[in-house]
Structures are given as structure tokens and as C-alpha cells.
Design a protein around this motif. Structure first.
Motif, PDB file in Angstrom:
ATOM      1  N   UNK A 165      10.868   2.508 -27.148  1.00 33.68           N
ATOM      2  CA  UNK A 165      11.066   3.192 -25.870  1.00 33.68           C
ATOM      3  C   UNK A 165      10.245   2.462 -24.809  1.00 33.68           C
ATOM      4  N   UNK A 166      10.873   2.234 -23.673  1.00 30.90           N
ATOM      5  CA  UNK A 166      10.169   1.675 -22.523  1.00 30.90           C
ATOM      6  C   UNK A 166      10.322   2.661 -21.373  1.00 30.90           C
ATOM      7  N   UNK A 167       9.184   2.981 -20.767  1.00 34.20           N
ATOM      8  CA  UNK A 167       9.154   3.942 -19.663  1.00 34.20           C
ATOM      9  C   UNK A 167       8.721   3.247 -18.382  1.00 34.20           C
ATOM     10  N   UNK A 168       9.118   3.831 -17.279  1.00 38.89           N
ATOM     11  CA  UNK A 168       8.615   3.430 -15.973  1.00 38.89           C
ATOM     12  C   UNK A 168       8.445   4.704 -15.148  1.00 38.89           C
ATOM     13  N   UNK A 169       7.314   4.786 -14.463  1.00 40.79           N
ATOM     14  CA  UNK A 169       6.987   5.938 -13.625  1.00 40.79           C
ATOM     15  C   UNK A 169       6.974   5.458 -12.182  1.00 40.79           C
ATOM     16  N   UNK A 170       7.837   6.035 -11.347  1.00 37.14           N
ATOM     17  CA  UNK A 170       8.047   5.522  -9.994  1.00 37.14           C
ATOM     18  C   UNK A 170       7.946   6.667  -8.995  1.00 37.14           C
ATOM     19  N   UNK A 184       2.660  15.509  -8.146  1.00 33.47           N
ATOM     20  CA  UNK A 184       1.374  14.972  -7.724  1.00 33.47           C
ATOM     21  C   UNK A 184       0.788  14.036  -8.790  1.00 33.47           C
ATOM     22  N   UNK A 185       1.585  13.083  -9.201  1.00 30.98           N
ATOM     23  CA  UNK A 185       1.221  12.189 -10.300  1.00 30.98           C
ATOM     24  C   UNK A 185       0.265  11.075  -9.899  1.00 30.98           C
ATOM     25  N   UNK A 186       0.189  10.774  -8.616  1.00 32.97           N
ATOM     26  CA  UNK A 186      -0.655   9.650  -8.197  1.00 32.97           C
ATOM     27  C   UNK A 186      -1.240   9.909  -6.822  1.00 32.97           C
ATOM     28  N   UNK A 187      -2.502   9.541  -6.663  1.00 32.67           N
ATOM     29  CA  UNK A 187      -3.188   9.621  -5.375  1.00 32.67           C
ATOM     30  C   UNK A 187      -3.029   8.272  -4.683  1.00 32.67           C
ATOM     31  N   UNK A 188      -2.408   8.263  -3.512  1.00 37.00           N
ATOM     32  CA  UNK A 188      -2.236   7.038  -2.736  1.00 37.00           C
ATOM     33  C   UNK A 188      -3.016   7.158  -1.433  1.00 37.00           C
ATOM     34  N   UNK A 189      -4.302   6.849  -1.499  1.00 35.06           N
ATOM     35  CA  UNK A 189      -5.202   6.707  -0.356  1.00 35.06           C
ATOM     36  C   UNK A 189      -5.517   8.009   0.371  1.00 35.06           C
ATOM     37  N   UNK A 190      -4.504   8.751   0.784  1.00 27.98           N
ATOM     38  CA  UNK A 190      -4.772   9.980   1.532  1.00 27.98           C
ATOM     39  C   UNK A 190      -3.807  11.107   1.177  1.00 27.98           C
ATOM     40  N   UNK A 243       0.812  -1.230   0.000  1.00 30.83           N
ATOM     41  CA  UNK A 243       0.000   0.000   0.000  1.00 30.83           C
ATOM     42  C   UNK A 243       0.839   1.271   0.000  1.00 30.83           C
ATOM     43  N   UNK A 244       2.085   1.162   0.382  1.00 32.74           N
ATOM     44  CA  UNK A 244       2.937   2.349   0.362  1.00 32.74           C
ATOM     45  C   UNK A 244       3.091   2.896  -1.053  1.00 32.74           C
ATOM     46  N   UNK A 245       3.012   1.987  -2.070  1.00 34.76           N
ATOM     47  CA  UNK A 245       3.288   2.428  -3.439  1.00 34.76           C
ATOM     48  C   UNK A 245       2.206   2.082  -4.459  1.00 34.76           C
ATOM     49  N   UNK A 246       1.234   1.270  -4.108  1.00 34.09           N
ATOM     50  CA  UNK A 246       0.212   0.864  -5.074  1.00 34.09           C
ATOM     51  C   UNK A 246      -1.160   1.360  -4.625  1.00 34.09           C
ATOM     52  N   UNK A 247      -1.829   2.108  -5.482  1.00 29.13           N
ATOM     53  CA  UNK A 247      -3.077   2.759  -5.104  1.00 29.13           C
ATOM     54  C   UNK A 247      -4.347   1.972  -5.353  1.00 29.13           C
ATOM     55  N   UNK A 248      -4.275   0.770  -5.859  1.00 25.67           N
ATOM     56  CA  UNK A 248      -5.459   0.007  -6.240  1.00 25.67           C
ATOM     57  C   UNK A 248      -5.823  -1.108  -5.270  1.00 25.67           C
ATOM     58  N   UNK A 254       6.198   1.641 -24.625  1.00 22.82           N
ATOM     59  CA  UNK A 254       5.532   0.857 -23.589  1.00 22.82           C
ATOM     60  C   UNK A 254       5.845   1.421 -22.222  1.00 22.82           C
ATOM     61  N   UNK A 255       4.832   1.428 -21.353  1.00 17.86           N
ATOM     62  CA  UNK A 255       5.039   1.873 -19.961  1.00 17.86           C
ATOM     63  C   UNK A 255       4.886   0.654 -19.068  1.00 17.86           C
ATOM     64  N   UNK A 256       5.967   0.308 -18.403  1.00 20.66           N
ATOM     65  CA  UNK A 256       6.047  -0.928 -17.634  1.00 20.66           C
ATOM     66  C   UNK A 256       5.679  -0.684 -16.168  1.00 20.66           C
ATOM     67  N   UNK A 257       5.097  -1.689 -15.552  1.00 17.62           N
ATOM     68  CA  UNK A 257       4.802  -1.668 -14.127  1.00 17.62           C
ATOM     69  C   UNK A 257       5.114  -3.025 -13.533  1.00 17.62           C
ATOM     70  N   UNK A 258       5.438  -3.062 -12.259  1.00 14.18           N
ATOM     71  CA  UNK A 258       5.819  -4.318 -11.628  1.00 14.18           C
ATOM     72  C   UNK A 258       5.673  -4.230 -10.123  1.00 14.18           C
ATOM     73  N   UNK A 259       5.479  -5.379  -9.504  1.00  7.83           N
ATOM     74  CA  UNK A 259       5.519  -5.470  -8.043  1.00  7.83           C
ATOM     75  C   UNK A 259       5.755  -6.918  -7.623  1.00  7.83           C
ATOM     76  N   UNK A 260       6.343  -7.072  -6.445  1.00  5.08           N
ATOM     77  CA  UNK A 260       6.572  -8.381  -5.830  1.00  5.08           C
ATOM     78  C   UNK A 260       5.920  -8.402  -4.464  1.00  5.08           C
ATOM     79  N   UNK A 261       5.426  -9.576  -4.072  1.00  5.24           N
ATOM     80  CA  UNK A 261       4.927  -9.746  -2.726  1.00  5.24           C
ATOM     81  C   UNK A 261       6.046  -9.543  -1.715  1.00  5.24           C
ATOM     82  N   UNK A 262       5.671  -9.150  -0.518  1.00  5.90           N
ATOM     83  CA  UNK A 262       6.665  -8.802   0.501  1.00  5.90           C
ATOM     84  C   UNK A 262       7.648  -9.935   0.782  1.00  5.90           C
ATOM     85  N   UNK A 263       7.186 -11.156   0.854  1.00  6.81           N
ATOM     86  CA  UNK A 263       8.060 -12.278   1.177  1.00  6.81           C
ATOM     87  C   UNK A 263       9.051 -12.646   0.093  1.00  6.81           C
ATOM     88  N   UNK A 264       8.944 -12.025  -1.065  1.00  7.12           N
ATOM     89  CA  UNK A 264       9.822 -12.338  -2.188  1.00  7.12           C
ATOM     90  C   UNK A 264      10.870 -11.251  -2.437  1.00  7.12           C
TER      91      UNK A 264
END
Length: 181
Positions: A130-135, A159-165, A35-40, A95-105
């Protein structure tokens, strides 16, 4: 890219509906961490939510002419996370790439291997230029990963992304086909 074995521990493969419960459990078990970085994450409340996500990913496979836009990251036989193109602009070959791993990994080099393989896939198989990533600015681990893979910092989106609050700024990174390999 139905299954792409990176090494004896890490592979990339298409999601299937049978993955829904395992994927859901990974999301739920890692939710406080992610939740620190993913808004969905608040939109995932039951296994059926991941069923719909997987069906959507499979439909995008059809729309992309059989080229997967996102895949499961498998570590030692378990779903560890996901990586994919959140957006592909076919006209401009971006292409705009996105990625995440579970905490235990985390901390096992899994995402380094997966990102390298997906970059190769984007340039080699999808013909991207071109491959982009927005972090998020404060997501230092993800930013360091992009930098280690040769992505160049190009700018800051305020202010590119709203993260909960609160809003977070993002750094845009890009890698061009001519910079690859």
C-alpha cells in the motif's frame, strides 16, 4: 536505484552532499510558492541546513538496507525537486509518499513521471502492499496528480497539519499493489 533515467529529460537519483547548494537555492527561490503547502520551509535558512537534510537522507539509506527512501528529481541536469517515502511501515508494507517541485519546474509533466516511477519502485523494489499520500484539501494540483496515478480517496483528516498560522485538513489517498499496473 542510484540513478533511474525516466526519459531524456527526467531522472531520479540519490542526493549527495555536493547537491547542498543547488538544493538550497531551489528551496529558497521557490519558498514563497512552496509555503502554501509545506510547513518546514522556515527551518531552511542556510546551505548547512540542506547539508544536514542530505546527510539524514543518506543515513536513512543505510537504515533501509540500501534502498533509498527519498531521491532528487532531476530535470535536464538540474535538481527540480524531491520525492520520497516520508514513512515506511515494514511490518504492514505501507509507504507514505511525499513530493514537491520548485516553482520554475511546474507544468512540464515532471512530477507525473517521477511519481509513476516512484510508485513502481515502491511496489516492485520495496515490496510494499500500500502506498499512501496525504494532501491538503485545497492543494488541487497535487490531488489531481494523485488521482491521475490511480490513487483512491479514502478520507479526510481534520486539521492534519499546521502551516505557519493556520491548520489545514488533508485528504488521504491510497493505492494498493493489486491496483498497480
Amino acid at each position: 536505484m542510484l540513478i533511474h533515467k525516466i526519459d531524456d529529460e527526467v531522472s531520479l537519483r540519490l542526493f549527495n552532499v555536493g547537491d547542498a547548494e543547488e538544493f538550497f537555492n531551489l528551496i529558497i527561490s521557490s519558498k514563497p510558492y512552496l509555503k502554501e503547502w509545506l510547513g518546514w520551509l522556515d527551518y531552511v535558512e542556510k546551505v548547512e541546513d540542506t547539508v544536514e537534510t542530505i546527510k539524514s537522507r543518506l543515513q536513512s539509506l543505510v537504515e533501509a538496507g540500501g534502498c533509498p527512501k527519498s531521491v532528487a528529481i532531476i530535470y535536464r541536469g538540474e535538481i527540480a525537486g524531491t520525492i520520497g517515502f516520508n514513512e515506511i511501515n515494514n511490518a504492514s508494507k505501507i509507504g507514505r509518499i511525499g513530493y514537491w517541485l520548485g516553482e520554475g519546474f511546474q507544468g512540464k509533466g515532471i512530477m507525473t513521471k517521477a511519481l509513476k516511477a516512484f510508485i513502481d519502485y515502491g511496489f516492485r523494489e520495496l515490496g510494499l502492499n500500500r502506498i499512501e499520500v496525504s494532501i491538503a484539501v485545497e492543494n488541487k494540483r497535487s490531488r489531481a496528480l494523485a488521482e491521475r496515478q490511480g490513487f483512491i480517496e479514502e478520507g479526510r483528516l481534520r486539521q492534519a497539519e499546521w502551516l505557519y498560522d493556520h491548520y489545514v485538513d488533508h485528504i488521504i489517498y491510497a493505492k494498493l499493489a493489486e491496483e498497480w499496473e
